[in-house]
Design a protein around this motif. Structure first.
Motif, PDB file in Angstrom:
ATOM      1  N   TYR A  35       0.804  -1.215   0.000  1.00 47.21           N
ATOM      2  CA  TYR A  35       0.000   0.000   0.000  1.00 47.21           C
ATOM      3  C   TYR A  35       0.844   1.276   0.000  1.00 47.21           C
ATOM      4  CZ  TYR A  35       0.870  -0.425   5.077  1.00 47.21           C
ATOM      5  OH  TYR A  35       1.447  -0.553   6.309  1.00 47.21           O
ATOM      6  N   TRP A  95      -5.691   2.464   7.736  1.00 46.87           N
ATOM      7  CA  TRP A  95      -6.845   2.084   6.921  1.00 46.87           C
ATOM      8  C   TRP A  95      -7.770   3.278   6.703  1.00 46.87           C
ATOM      9  CZ3 TRP A  95     -11.996   1.683   8.998  1.00 46.87           C
ATOM     10  CH2 TRP A  95     -12.948   1.305   8.044  1.00 46.87           C
ATOM     11  N   VAL A  98      -5.997   5.486   3.985  1.00 42.53           N
ATOM     12  CA  VAL A  98      -5.944   4.900   2.636  1.00 42.53           C
ATOM     13  C   VAL A  98      -7.334   4.738   2.046  1.00 42.53           C
ATOM     14  CG1 VAL A  98      -5.350   2.790   1.360  1.00 42.53           C
ATOM     15  CG2 VAL A  98      -3.732   3.757   2.996  1.00 42.53           C
ATOM     16  N   SER A  99      -8.330   4.418   2.878  1.00 42.45           N
ATOM     17  CA  SER A  99      -9.705   4.301   2.390  1.00 42.45           C
ATOM     18  C   SER A  99     -10.356   5.668   2.195  1.00 42.45           C
ATOM     19  CB  SER A  99     -10.544   3.469   3.367  1.00 42.45           C
ATOM     20  OG  SER A  99     -10.633   4.118   4.632  1.00 42.45           O
ATOM     21  N   GLN A 100      -9.619   6.733   2.543  1.00 40.33           N
ATOM     22  CA  GLN A 100     -10.051   8.129   2.404  1.00 40.33           C
ATOM     23  C   GLN A 100     -11.298   8.427   3.230  1.00 40.33           C
ATOM     24  OE1 GLN A 100      -9.718   9.861  -1.616  1.00 40.33           O
ATOM     25  NE2 GLN A 100      -8.740   7.950  -2.297  1.00 40.33           N
ATOM     26  N   ASP A 169      -6.998  -4.719  -3.273  1.00 36.27           N
ATOM     27  CA  ASP A 169      -7.424  -3.401  -2.818  1.00 36.27           C
ATOM     28  C   ASP A 169      -6.647  -3.029  -1.550  1.00 36.27           C
ATOM     29  OD1 ASP A 169      -8.704  -1.222  -1.667  1.00 36.27           O
ATOM     30  OD2 ASP A 169     -10.692  -1.849  -2.322  1.00 36.27           O
ATOM     31  N   SER A 171      -7.014  -0.693   0.594  1.00 39.67           N
ATOM     32  CA  SER A 171      -7.870  -0.335   1.718  1.00 39.67           C
ATOM     33  C   SER A 171      -8.350  -1.573   2.465  1.00 39.67           C
ATOM     34  CB  SER A 171      -9.069   0.474   1.209  1.00 39.67           C
ATOM     35  OG  SER A 171     -10.009   0.679   2.240  1.00 39.67           O
ATOM     36  N   LYS A 172      -8.837  -2.564   1.720  1.00 37.21           N
ATOM     37  CA  LYS A 172      -9.330  -3.782   2.355  1.00 37.21           C
ATOM     38  C   LYS A 172      -8.168  -4.598   2.937  1.00 37.21           C
ATOM     39  CE  LYS A 172     -13.464  -3.884  -0.489  1.00 37.21           C
ATOM     40  NZ  LYS A 172     -14.193  -4.517  -1.608  1.00 37.21           N
TER      41      LYS A 172
END
Length: 533
Positions: A35, A95, A98-100, A169, A171-172
Motif C-alpha cells: 500500500y 486504513w 488509505v480508504s479516504q 485493494d 484499503s481492504k
C-alpha cells in the motif's frame, strides 16, 4: 485451558498451535509495499519521505525492548493483548487514511501510527518465541524454524487472500491487518503459556515426531501459496476455493492436540501417567542441582554457552560480532521489502504483489529448512549453527548482484534469493543467541538483536536507497518523483552486496569461535537422547 485440564500434554501442543497462528499474522510489518504507492500519491511524497515512513514502521521494533523487559514479569496473555491493541490502533488509522474516510494526517503523525503498527508485532513475537523456547528448550532449531517460517508466510497469506477476495485493494488489505491479528491474539491469550519442558527421552522423541508433522503441514501451505501465485490470474470462484483451502491448511496443526486427546482417552493412559510422574520428580531434582551449580558460577565471569545477564552479554566481543552480522543481513533484506513497489516499477512491473509473495514464500523455505537442518547437523556432528548464516550471506549477495544486472527474470531470481536468505537469518540468529547467552533473559536478548531491523531499515532504506533513488528520479506534477530503468537502484544493490560479503566474514569468524560450544552441545544432546542422533 479448562477444556484440557485433564490432558496437560494436549494443552501444551494446543498452545503451540496458537503460537503458530500468531506468527501467521505477525508478518504485517513486511507488507508496506502493498500500500506504499497509495500513501505516496495521497500524501504527495518523495521517495526519501516514503522510505522514512517505512523506517518509522521499523522503528516501532526498537520499542520492542519494553516487551523484552516485561517478558519475565508479565504473563504471555498480557503481552499478546498489548500487541493486539497497538496493531489495531496503528493499522486502523492507516486504513482510515488509505480508504479516504479521513484526510491524510500530518506527516509526523502518520509516522507515529506506522510506528505503533510496527511495534505491535514485537509484543506478539516476544510472547510467542520466549514462551515456546522455554517450553521446548531441546528443539530450539525446529521451534525457531517453524515459528519464523509461518511468520515468513504471513505476508504471502495476507497478500494472496487480499488478491483473491478483494483484487489487491490496499484499503481492504489494511482492514485485514487491523482486525485479524487482534482476533488471533485473543485466542492465543487463552491457550498459550509456558509449560515444563520434556523430562524423558520418550517425550523428546514425541516432540521430534510432532515437529516433523508441523514442518510437513507448513511446507504444504507454502507450496499451496506458491502454486496460486505462479498460476496467473484466477476467476472469482477459483479464488474463493483457494481461500477456503488455505484456511483449512492453517487449521491443520490442530490435528496434533486432537490426536493426543484421542489417544490419551484410551485404556492404559493412567498407567502411563503414573510411570511418568517419577521422571518429572527426577527432572525437578536435576534442575535444583543445576541451580546450585549456577550459584557457584555466579562468582566468576560466564563463558559462551552459559547464562549471561544483559550487561555481561554486551561486554562480550562475540555478541557484537553476532549483532553486526545480523545487521548486514536483515538491514539489506528490509530495504528490498520496503522498496519493492518502486523496484518493480523501475523494471516495468506495475503490480509487485507477486514478488512480495515470492519473498515471503521463499523466506519460509529458508526459515523452515535452516531450523531443521541446523538442528540435525548439531546432533550429528556438532556443526556450528552460525555456518548457515555465513552461507546465507553469500547467496544474498548473489541475489543483489542479480537484481543489479536487471536481466530478464532478475526480479524473480533476486526476490527468491533475498527471501530465502532473510528467512535463514531470522531463524538461525535467535536460536544461536539462546545457545550462546542462555534463556534466562532471552526476551530482552531477542529484542536487542531485533534493534537491527529499525537500524538497518533506517541506514539501508531511509538513507542509502532513498537518497540514491531521488538522485536518479524525476519530479512529477503535484509533488513527489518517479524513476524508470535499471539505473534507479543499481548502486543500492551493489552497496548491499558488499554489506553481505562483510557479514559473511563476521559469521565465519563467529562460527570458528563457537565450534567448541557446539561440540559440547552435540555431546550433551546425544548423551540425553542417542536415538535422535
Amino acid at each position: 485451558m479448562l477444556l484440557f485440564s485433564s490432558n496437560f500434554v494436549a494443552e501444551k501442543w494446543l498452545g503451540f498451535v496458537t503460537a503458530i497462528w500468531v506468527q501467521t499474522i505477525c508478518g504485517n510489518n513486511y507488507t508496506f509495499a502493498n500500500y506504499s504507492d497509495v500513501l505516496k500519491s495521497l500524501m504527495f511524497l518523495s521517495q526519501m519521505q516514503l522510505n522514512n515512513l517505512s523506517v518509522a514502521k521499523d522503528v516501532g521494533k526498537a520499542f520492542g525492548i519494553f516487551s523484552g523487559l516485561v517478558s519475565d514479569r508479565w504473563p504471555t496473555s498480557v503481552i499478546l493483548m498489548i500487541g493486539a491493541t497497538m496493531g489495531f490502533i496503528g493499522y486502523g488509522v492507516q486504513w482510515l487514511v488509505v480508504s479516504q474516510r479521513i484526510t491524510p494526517l500530518p506527516y509526523w503523525l502518520m509516522c507515529v501510527f506506522l510506528c505503533m503498527g510496527g511495534n505491535s508485532s514485537t509484543w506478539m513475537n516476544t510472547a510467542v518465541l520466549v514462551t515456546c523456547m522455554r517450553s521446548f528448550p531441546n528443539n530450539r532449531g525446529p521451534i525457531s524454524g517453524i515459528l519464523k517460517g509461518y511468520l515468513g508466510l504471513s505476508t504471502a497469506i495476507f497478500t494472496d487472500i487480499c488478491t483473491a477476495l478483494f483484487s489487491s485493494d490496499p484499503s481492504k488489505f489494511l482492514l485485514m491487518l487491523t482486525i485479524v491479528p487482534a482476533v488471533i491474539c485473543l485466542i492465543a491469550a487463552i491457550f498459550l503459556h509456558e509449560t515444563p519442558p520434556a523430562s524423558t527421552s520418550t517425550e523428546e522423541n514425541q516432540e521430534t515426531r510432532f515437529f516433523n508433522v508441523f514442518n510437513l503441514i507448513a511446507v504444504t501451505v507454502a507450496v499451496y501459496l506458491l502454486v496460486f501465485d505462479i498460476s496467473g490470474p484466477h476467476k472469482h470462484v477459483v479464488s474463493l476455493v483457494f481461500t477456503i483451502g488455505l484456511l483449512i491448511l492453517l487449521a491443520m496443526p490442530l490435528l496434533v492436540p486432537i490426536y493426543l486427546v484421542l489417544i490419551k482417552t484410551r485404556p492404559g493412559f493412567d498407567k502411563e501417567k503414573q510411570n511418568h510422574e517419577p521422571l518429572l520428580a527426577q527432572k525437578i531434582e536435576k534442575e535444583e542441582t543445576c541451580a546450585k551449580v549456577e550459584e557457584v558460577k555466579i562468582k566468576r565471569k560466564p563463558v559462551l554457552g552459559e547464562e549471561h545477564t544483559i550487561i555481561e552479554m554486551v561486554k562480550t566481543a562475540d555478541f557484537w560480532v553476532l549483532f553486526m552480522s545480523f545487521f548486514c543481513g536483515v538491514g539489506t533484506g528490509l530495504c528490498v521489502m520496503n522498496n519493492m513497489g518502486q523496484m518493480g516499477l523501475a523494471l516495468g512491473y506495475h503490480d509487485v504483489s507477486l514478488f512480495i509473495s515470492f519473498i515471503s514464500i521463499w523466506g519460509f523455505f529458508g526459515r523452515i529448512l535452516s531450523g531443521s537442518l541446523s538442528e540435525h547437523y548439531i546432533r550429528k556432528s556438532g556443526l556450528p549453527r552460525l555456518v548457515w548464516n555465513a552461507a546465507a550471506q553469500i547467496l544474498m549477495a548473489a541475489g543483489y548482484i542479480a537484481l543489479a544486472m536487471a536481466l530478464p527474470g532478475s526480479l524473480y531470481i533476486g526476490s527468491m534469493l533475498v527471501g530465502i536468505c532473510y528467512g535463514v537469518r531470522l531463524t538461525i540468529t535467535p536460536a544461536a543467541a539462546s545457545e550462546l547467552f542462555g534463556l534466562k533473559y532471552y526476551g530482552l536478548l531477542y529484542n536487542i538483536l531485533i534493534l537491527n531491523l529499525p537500524i538497518g531499515s533506517f541506514i539501508f532504506s531511509g538513507l542509502i536507497a532513498g537518497y540514491l533513488y531521488d538522485i536518479e528520479a524525476t519530479s512529477v506534477p503535484g509533488g513527489g518523483n518517479t524513476c524508470i530503468g535499471a539505473h534507479c537502484f543499481r548502486l543500492v544493490y551493489f552497496t548491499m552486496a558488499f554489506a553481505c560479503a562483510l557479514g559473511c566474514g563476521l559469521d565465519i569468524l563467529l562460527s570458528v569461535r563457537t565450534k567448541k560450544i557446539y561440540s559440547k552441545i552435540h555431546i550433551e544432546r546425544n548423551l540425553v537422547n542417542p536415538i535422535l542422533r
